[in-house]
Motif scaffolding. Structure first.
Motif, PDB file in Angstrom:
ATOM      1  N   ALA A   1       3.649  -7.138  13.506  1.00 17.09           N
ATOM      2  CA  ALA A   1       2.537  -6.200  13.690  1.00 17.09           C
ATOM      3  C   ALA A   1       2.116  -5.550  12.382  1.00 17.09           C
ATOM      4  CB  ALA A   1       2.935  -5.122  14.705  1.00 17.09           C
ATOM      5  N   ILE A   2       2.748  -5.965  11.283  1.00 16.87           N
ATOM      6  CA  ILE A   2       2.469  -5.394   9.969  1.00 16.87           C
ATOM      7  C   ILE A   2       1.321  -6.149   9.309  1.00 16.87           C
ATOM      8  CG2 ILE A   2       3.448  -4.988   7.659  1.00 16.87           C
ATOM      9  CD1 ILE A   2       6.205  -4.808   9.016  1.00 16.87           C
ATOM     10  N   GLY A   3       0.523  -5.444   8.527  1.00 13.50           N
ATOM     11  CA  GLY A   3      -0.494  -6.126   7.724  1.00 13.50           C
ATOM     12  C   GLY A   3      -1.908  -5.655   7.974  1.00 13.50           C
ATOM     13  N   HIS A   4      -2.084  -4.867   9.037  1.00 19.22           N
ATOM     14  CA  HIS A   4      -3.431  -4.396   9.360  1.00 19.22           C
ATOM     15  C   HIS A   4      -3.558  -2.882   9.212  1.00 19.22           C
ATOM     16  CE1 HIS A   4      -4.381  -8.389  10.998  1.00 19.22           C
ATOM     17  NE2 HIS A   4      -3.189  -8.341  11.555  1.00 19.22           N
ATOM     18  N   GLY A   5      -2.527  -2.227   8.716  1.00 14.46           N
ATOM     19  CA  GLY A   5      -2.527  -0.778   8.596  1.00 14.46           C
ATOM     20  C   GLY A   5      -1.652  -0.132   9.657  1.00 14.46           C
ATOM     21  N   ALA A   6      -1.226   1.115   9.391  1.00 14.98           N
ATOM     22  CA  ALA A   6      -0.270   1.798  10.263  1.00 14.98           C
ATOM     23  C   ALA A   6      -0.824   2.079  11.654  1.00 14.98           C
ATOM     24  CB  ALA A   6       0.196   3.098   9.602  1.00 14.98           C
ATOM     25  N   ARG A   7      -2.073   2.493  11.742  1.00 12.99           N
ATOM     26  CA  ARG A   7      -2.644   2.822  13.054  1.00 12.99           C
ATOM     27  C   ARG A   7      -2.648   1.598  13.975  1.00 12.99           C
ATOM     28  NH1 ARG A   7      -5.689   7.605  13.776  1.00 12.99           N
ATOM     29  NH2 ARG A   7      -6.927   6.550  15.386  1.00 12.99           N
TER      30      ARG A   7
ATOM     31  N   SER B   1      -1.880  -8.291  -9.896  1.00 15.61           N
ATOM     32  CA  SER B   1      -2.508  -7.262  -9.073  1.00 15.61           C
ATOM     33  C   SER B   1      -1.851  -7.213  -7.693  1.00 15.61           C
ATOM     34  CB  SER B   1      -3.998  -7.544  -8.917  1.00 15.61           C
ATOM     35  OG  SER B   1      -4.620  -6.539  -8.133  1.00 15.61           O
ATOM     36  N   VAL B   2      -1.981  -6.065  -7.034  1.00 16.14           N
ATOM     37  CA  VAL B   2      -1.556  -5.900  -5.646  1.00 16.14           C
ATOM     38  C   VAL B   2      -2.790  -5.603  -4.804  1.00 16.14           C
ATOM     39  CG1 VAL B   2      -0.223  -4.500  -4.025  1.00 16.14           C
ATOM     40  CG2 VAL B   2       0.747  -5.076  -6.261  1.00 16.14           C
ATOM     41  N   CYS B   3      -2.943  -6.342  -3.720  1.00 15.31           N
ATOM     42  CA  CYS B   3      -4.048  -6.148  -2.774  1.00 15.31           C
ATOM     43  C   CYS B   3      -3.410  -5.923  -1.404  1.00 15.31           C
ATOM     44  CB  CYS B   3      -4.929  -7.394  -2.772  1.00 15.31           C
ATOM     45  SG  CYS B   3      -6.328  -7.340  -1.640  1.00 15.31           S
ATOM     46  N   THR B   4      -3.428  -4.695  -0.920  1.00 11.18           N
ATOM     47  CA  THR B   4      -2.672  -4.348   0.281  1.00 11.18           C
ATOM     48  C   THR B   4      -3.472  -3.493   1.251  1.00 11.18           C
ATOM     49  OG1 THR B   4      -0.697  -3.165   1.082  1.00 11.18           O
ATOM     50  CG2 THR B   4      -1.668  -2.378  -0.970  1.00 11.18           C
ATOM     51  N   ASN B   5      -3.189  -3.662   2.534  1.00  8.10           N
ATOM     52  CA  ASN B   5      -3.810  -2.813   3.547  1.00  8.10           C
ATOM     53  C   ASN B   5      -3.020  -1.529   3.779  1.00  8.10           C
ATOM     54  OD1 ASN B   5      -6.162  -4.168   4.036  1.00  8.10           O
ATOM     55  ND2 ASN B   5      -5.409  -5.304   5.803  1.00  8.10           N
TER      56      ASN B   5
ATOM     57  N   ASP C   1       5.089  -1.023 -13.193  1.00  8.12           N
ATOM     58  CA  ASP C   1       4.685  -1.458 -14.533  1.00  8.12           C
ATOM     59  C   ASP C   1       4.349  -2.943 -14.630  1.00  8.12           C
ATOM     60  OD1 ASP C   1       4.973   1.126 -15.397  1.00  8.12           O
ATOM     61  OD2 ASP C   1       6.922   0.823 -16.353  1.00  8.12           O
ATOM     62  N   TYR C   2       4.659  -3.710 -13.601  1.00 10.26           N
ATOM     63  CA  TYR C   2       4.310  -5.123 -13.622  1.00 10.26           C
ATOM     64  C   TYR C   2       2.807  -5.351 -13.429  1.00 10.26           C
ATOM     65  CZ  TYR C   2       9.231  -6.646 -13.163  1.00 10.26           C
ATOM     66  OH  TYR C   2      10.573  -6.890 -13.370  1.00 10.26           O
ATOM     67  N   PHE C   3       2.121  -4.409 -12.804  1.00  8.13           N
ATOM     68  CA  PHE C   3       0.776  -4.687 -12.288  1.00  8.13           C
ATOM     69  C   PHE C   3      -0.344  -4.037 -13.089  1.00  8.13           C
ATOM     70  CE2 PHE C   3       3.767  -5.228  -8.801  1.00  8.13           C
ATOM     71  CZ  PHE C   3       3.454  -6.527  -8.441  1.00  8.13           C
ATOM     72  N   ASP C   4      -1.391  -4.822 -13.287  1.00  2.80           N
ATOM     73  CA  ASP C   4      -2.593  -4.339 -13.969  1.00  2.80           C
ATOM     74  C   ASP C   4      -3.489  -3.561 -13.027  1.00  2.80           C
ATOM     75  OD1 ASP C   4      -2.264  -5.737 -16.646  1.00  2.80           O
ATOM     76  OD2 ASP C   4      -2.164  -7.447 -15.279  1.00  2.80           O
ATOM     77  N   SER C   5      -3.376  -3.824 -11.747  1.00  2.00           N
ATOM     78  CA  SER C   5      -4.153  -3.077 -10.759  1.00  2.00           C
ATOM     79  C   SER C   5      -3.436  -3.075  -9.423  1.00  2.00           C
ATOM     80  CB  SER C   5      -5.562  -3.671 -10.590  1.00  2.00           C
ATOM     81  OG  SER C   5      -5.520  -4.938  -9.962  1.00  2.00           O
ATOM     82  N   VAL C   6      -3.670  -2.010  -8.667  1.00  2.00           N
ATOM     83  CA  VAL C   6      -3.185  -1.889  -7.292  1.00  2.00           C
ATOM     84  C   VAL C   6      -4.357  -1.365  -6.470  1.00  2.00           C
ATOM     85  CG1 VAL C   6      -1.569  -0.755  -5.723  1.00  2.00           C
ATOM     86  CG2 VAL C   6      -0.822  -1.381  -8.043  1.00  2.00           C
ATOM     87  N   ILE C   7      -4.777  -2.131  -5.483  1.00  2.00           N
ATOM     88  CA  ILE C   7      -5.924  -1.737  -4.661  1.00  2.00           C
ATOM     89  C   ILE C   7      -5.473  -1.640  -3.201  1.00  2.00           C
ATOM     90  CG2 ILE C   7      -8.295  -2.213  -3.979  1.00  2.00           C
ATOM     91  CD1 ILE C   7      -8.001  -1.703  -6.950  1.00  2.00           C
ATOM     92  N   GLY C   8      -5.322  -0.398  -2.725  1.00  2.00           N
ATOM     93  CA  GLY C   8      -4.964  -0.154  -1.336  1.00  2.00           C
ATOM     94  C   GLY C   8      -6.187  -0.183  -0.442  1.00  2.00           C
ATOM     95  N   ALA C   9      -5.934  -0.084   0.866  1.00  2.00           N
ATOM     96  CA  ALA C   9      -7.023  -0.211   1.839  1.00  2.00           C
ATOM     97  C   ALA C   9      -8.102   0.844   1.652  1.00  2.00           C
ATOM     98  CB  ALA C   9      -6.452  -0.127   3.252  1.00  2.00           C
ATOM     99  N   ASP C  10      -7.683   2.066   1.304  1.00  2.54           N
ATOM    100  CA  ASP C  10      -8.663   3.143   1.175  1.00  2.54           C
ATOM    101  C   ASP C  10      -9.311   3.210  -0.205  1.00  2.54           C
ATOM    102  OD1 ASP C  10      -6.104   3.825   0.281  1.00  2.54           O
ATOM    103  OD2 ASP C  10      -6.418   5.959   0.559  1.00  2.54           O
ATOM    104  N   LYS C  11      -8.872   2.363  -1.114  1.00  2.00           N
ATOM    105  CA  LYS C  11      -9.499   2.284  -2.437  1.00  2.00           C
ATOM    106  C   LYS C  11     -10.533   1.159  -2.478  1.00  2.00           C
ATOM    107  CE  LYS C  11      -8.365   2.314  -7.373  1.00  2.00           C
ATOM    108  NZ  LYS C  11      -7.277   2.284  -8.386  1.00  2.00           N
TER     109      LYS C  11
END
Length: 224
Positions: free
Chosen positions: A47-53, A112-116, A133-143
């Motif tokens: 059930a993981i991968g679409h956000g907590a709600r 990069s990290v692309c996560t919900n 420190d490994y990542f050049d960018s991290v883009i969460g669902a609300d970003k």
């Protein structure tokens, strides 16, 4: 293509980090407060991968409960409060992930990290596990302008890392990732050790692996 022109984008939950144990503990906590029976760890993994709600609502349905919007919001608030306080009690990078990240960094690839997950939670997990420190960018669902499976989320993650879509790959574990990559025209590598959510979905992909230790070899074949 040179390594320095190559952008490797990772999903977070189920790909980089086994976050399910801490998500499960937070879910059990908010379910207990609501008087709902606990769901199993195996149930939450799918059930993981679409956000907590969405995860809370999906798991509640597994117990036979149907939540109102107010009930869901209250449980979401309880879930987040507990999860933030215990965000990496048991979560750990999957076997071979840190070695893969070291390899890619040594090669000069953009990461990069692309996560919900929401931005704050994603950054907190990465920071707590010393992965930031490994990542050049991290883009969460609300970003992101639109979260996965929208291709916009993935393309924004690539761009934020200074890369271009034609020289990128997404590594993930779910249909959410596969659909995002397919829509963006970016190769997708499916990690089957993760939280596979839809066995019937078979996205076009560059490869499929059950062990992150095999990632460097597969990525090497994309660059050479």
């Amino acid at each position: 293509m040179n390594w320095t022109d190559f952008t490797v984008v990772f999903d977070l939950d189920g790909t980089l980090v086994d976050t399910a144990p801490d998500l499960h503990a937070a879910l059990v906590h908010c379910f207990s407060e609501k008087g709902l029976p606990a769901v199993t760890l195996d149930t939450i993994r799918h059930a993981i991968g679409h956000g907590a709600r969405v995860m809370i609502e999906t798991c509640a349905k597994e117990t036979g409960a149907s939540l109102t919007e107010d009930e869901l919001s209250a449980m979401h608030k309880s879930f987040l409060s507990y999860y933030i306080a215990h965000i990496a009690d048991f979560s750990r990078p999957f076997s071979g992930i840190t070695e893969t990240l070291d390899y890619l960094r040594d090669k000069g690839a953009r990461l990069s990290v692309c996560t919900n997950k929401t931005q704050d939670l994603a950054e907190e997990v990465l920071q707590t596990l010393n992965l930031t420190d490994y990542f050049d960018s991290v883009i969460g669902a609300d970003k992101a302008s639109e979260k996965k499976p929208s291709p916009a989320h993935l393309l924004e993650a690539v761009s934020a890392a200074g890369g271009i879509a034609s020289h990128s790959v997404l590594i993930g574990d779910s249909s959410t990732d596969g659909r995002s990559a397919e829509a963006a025209g970016i190769p997708f590598i499916l990690m089957t050790y993760g939280y596979l959510d839809d066995a019937a979905y078979d996205p076009k992909r560059f490869g499929q692996l059950s062990d992150a230790n095999e990632l460097p070899g597969l990525l090497e074949s994309m660059v050479s």
